[in-house]
Motif scaffolding. Structure first.
Motif, mmCIF file in Angstrom:
data_model
loop_
_atom_site.group_PDB
_atom_site.id
_atom_site.type_symbol
_atom_site.label_atom_id
_atom_site.label_comp_id
_atom_site.label_asym_id
_atom_site.label_seq_id
_atom_site.Cartn_x
_atom_site.Cartn_y
_atom_site.Cartn_z
ATOM 1 N N VAL A 78 0.826 -1.210 0.000
ATOM 2 C CA VAL A 78 0.000 0.000 0.000
ATOM 3 C C VAL A 78 0.862 1.263 0.000
ATOM 4 O O VAL A 78 0.638 2.194 -0.794
ATOM 5 C CB VAL A 78 -0.960 0.001 1.208
ATOM 6 C CG1 VAL A 78 -1.715 1.322 1.300
ATOM 7 C CG2 VAL A 78 -1.954 -1.157 1.095
ATOM 8 N N ALA A 85 -0.915 -5.212 -6.786
ATOM 9 C CA ALA A 85 -1.067 -3.825 -7.250
ATOM 10 C C ALA A 85 -2.518 -3.375 -7.355
ATOM 11 O O ALA A 85 -2.880 -2.295 -6.853
ATOM 12 C CB ALA A 85 -0.345 -3.643 -8.583
ATOM 13 N N ALA A 138 -3.998 -3.077 -3.774
ATOM 14 C CA ALA A 138 -3.422 -2.041 -2.915
ATOM 15 C C ALA A 138 -4.025 -0.664 -3.169
ATOM 16 O O ALA A 138 -3.996 0.200 -2.289
ATOM 17 C CB ALA A 138 -1.907 -1.988 -3.118
ATOM 18 N N SER A 139 -4.568 -0.454 -4.368
ATOM 19 C CA SER A 139 -5.144 0.848 -4.677
ATOM 20 C C SER A 139 -6.608 0.959 -4.251
ATOM 21 O O SER A 139 -7.211 2.031 -4.358
ATOM 22 C CB SER A 139 -5.037 1.118 -6.186
ATOM 23 O OG SER A 139 -5.724 0.107 -6.923
ATOM 24 N N TRP A 180 -9.921 1.192 -1.781
ATOM 25 C CA TRP A 180 -10.155 1.949 -0.551
ATOM 26 C C TRP A 180 -10.069 1.061 0.686
ATOM 27 O O TRP A 180 -9.578 1.474 1.744
ATOM 28 C CB TRP A 180 -11.529 2.625 -0.595
ATOM 29 C CG TRP A 180 -12.673 1.658 -0.563
ATOM 30 C CD1 TRP A 180 -13.328 1.123 -1.617
ATOM 31 C CD2 TRP A 180 -13.277 1.091 0.610
ATOM 32 N NE1 TRP A 180 -14.307 0.248 -1.212
ATOM 33 C CE2 TRP A 180 -14.306 0.222 0.161
ATOM 34 C CE3 TRP A 180 -13.074 1.224 1.987
ATOM 35 C CZ2 TRP A 180 -15.101 -0.511 1.038
ATOM 36 C CZ3 TRP A 180 -13.866 0.502 2.860
ATOM 37 C CH2 TRP A 180 -14.874 -0.342 2.380
ATOM 38 N N TRP A 212 -6.618 0.610 2.268
ATOM 39 C CA TRP A 212 -6.233 1.676 3.196
ATOM 40 C C TRP A 212 -6.976 1.544 4.526
ATOM 41 O O TRP A 212 -6.414 1.804 5.592
ATOM 42 C CB TRP A 212 -6.517 3.031 2.565
ATOM 43 C CG TRP A 212 -5.576 3.337 1.445
ATOM 44 C CD1 TRP A 212 -5.730 3.034 0.124
ATOM 45 C CD2 TRP A 212 -4.304 3.976 1.558
ATOM 46 N NE1 TRP A 212 -4.644 3.449 -0.597
ATOM 47 C CE2 TRP A 212 -3.748 4.044 0.258
ATOM 48 C CE3 TRP A 212 -3.582 4.523 2.621
ATOM 49 C CZ2 TRP A 212 -2.510 4.617 0.001
ATOM 50 C CZ3 TRP A 212 -2.348 5.098 2.360
ATOM 51 C CH2 TRP A 212 -1.817 5.145 1.071
#
Length: 375
Positions: A184, A204, A207-208, A210, A213
């Protein structure tokens, strides 16, 4: 007037240099000598052939140290009649069974792999995955075990089951934090090795998202909460800072090892953690051997002869195993060696789980624990 209790295992210098921070010289050599991950401190990143050569040399040195440490287990098991007699049947059967499983997996590696959840896996790939996962568990549990030994020496509540659970939770939450934070926050660090790049490509898209996070926030929050509770209960122990130093140093060293992953990526992090594990294990076994087979004790068996006097044991045992590792350099490229290396890895993991239980009265007496730790 009571004598202050000794909370170091061997002594301040040896505990810090071998048990807690034995990995530090290797780390400094990797980063400032070879240049792996040097960009974290403003250095120039290696690329192409230079990166491959530096990584290959670092892996070779780490493998040599690991090769030495895993054979210490077999010296203790098969060289000490008392240890062997505790599980004699298992110590006879386990090598044959493990060799059969690993050998069969390697022999069928060329067959068409099975597809599991869309991923093609051969028996050999499964065996390697088991080895990697078991190694992570084994390495982290060793750090946990050393923390429990120090708790047994310190006492004052640190030896209680509640603080044992916090020890374990803190280590595994640090693991989870690194596992989530790397893809992340630091995805560029996953490009240092072909396998790391594969993992990076897979992670990849995830990790992007929401929720990645959100997961990171949850894991970091849980880690911070457990760390604060750990510190609060640690500092409640009626002890001086000098007496607390061994446990604080071991936990601090462990958290710094996790920070290496975030600074330099999984390749440097894994090599440093593995090397730390091997060095601290050798130091611990030599300490155990000195205590159990020392001059005041009658010496019987190979374990007593090899581990009873650290001045002789280190050059004889560690030096001898390093020589063997160098002599078999051609064989290390063969399937036979891969089977041997994987099988001895499994046996090392298995046997260590049997023999190094701090709750065992014999081991607690040998290590001179004032209070029984929960391991």
């Amino acid at each position: 007037m009571s004598t202050p209790r000794a909370t170091w295992m061997i002594g301040p210098a040896c505990d810090l240099a071998a048990l807690a921070f034995g990995w530090l010289p290797f780390y400094l050599w990797l980063v400032f000598g070879l240049g792996l991950g040097a960009q974290a401190f403003g250095g120039e990143a290696l690329s192409g052939r230079a990166a491959d050569e530096a990584t290959a040399l670092a892996v070779l040195v780490a493998l040599a140290i690991s090769y030495v440490h895993r054979h210490y287990t077999f010296v203790v098991v098969y060289g000490d009649r008392e240890v062997f007699s505790q599980r004699a049947r298992a110590y006879w059967l386990a090598p044959a069974l493990v060799l059969a499983i690993v050998g069969l997996a390697k022999a069928t590696a060329g067959l068409s792999p099975a597809t599991v959840a869309g991923i093609k896996l051969s028996p050999w790939q499964i065996a390697l995955f088991v080895t990697g996962a078991w190694n992570i568990w084994h390495t982290l549990q060793q750090r946990y075990g050393l923390l429990r030994i120090y708790a047994g020496k310190l006492g004052g509540g640190t030896e209680r089951p509640e603080q044992a659970r916090r020890d374990r939770a803190l280590i595994w939450l640090a693991t989870a934090t690194v596992a989530v934070a790397l893809p992340v926050l630091r995805p560029q660090l996953l490009g240092g090795h072909v396998n790391a790049r594969k993992v990076g490509r897979i992670l990849a898209p995830l990790a992007s998202a929401w929720w990645a996070w959100a997961l990171l926030a949850v894991v970091v929050g849980a880690f911070a909460w457990v760390l604060l509770r750990w510190l609060r209960h640690e500092l409640r122990a009626p002890a001086t800072w000098r007496q607390r130093a061994p446990r604080l140093a071991m936990m601090g060293s462990t958290l710094l090892l996790f920070a290496v992953f975030l600074l330099h990526g999984p390749v440097v992090g894994y090599l440093c953690f593995g090397t730390a594990h091997a060095i601290e294990y050798m130091a611990f076994v030599h300490h155990y051997g000195t205590k159990k087979y020392g001059r005041a004790q009658p010496r019987r068996g190979a374990a007593a002869a090899l581990l009873g006097d650290v001045r002789l044991a280190v050059p004889a045992l560690a030096g001898g195993l390093l020589l063997v590792f160098w002599l078999i350099q051609e064989q290390r490229r063969t399937d036979l060696y891969l089977i041997y290396y994987t099988a001895t890895s499994w046996l090392h993991f298995l046997y260590d789980g049997w023999i190094w239980k701090v709750r065992r009265p014999e081991l607690a007496r040998t290590l001179e624990l004032g209070a029984r730790s929960q391991a």
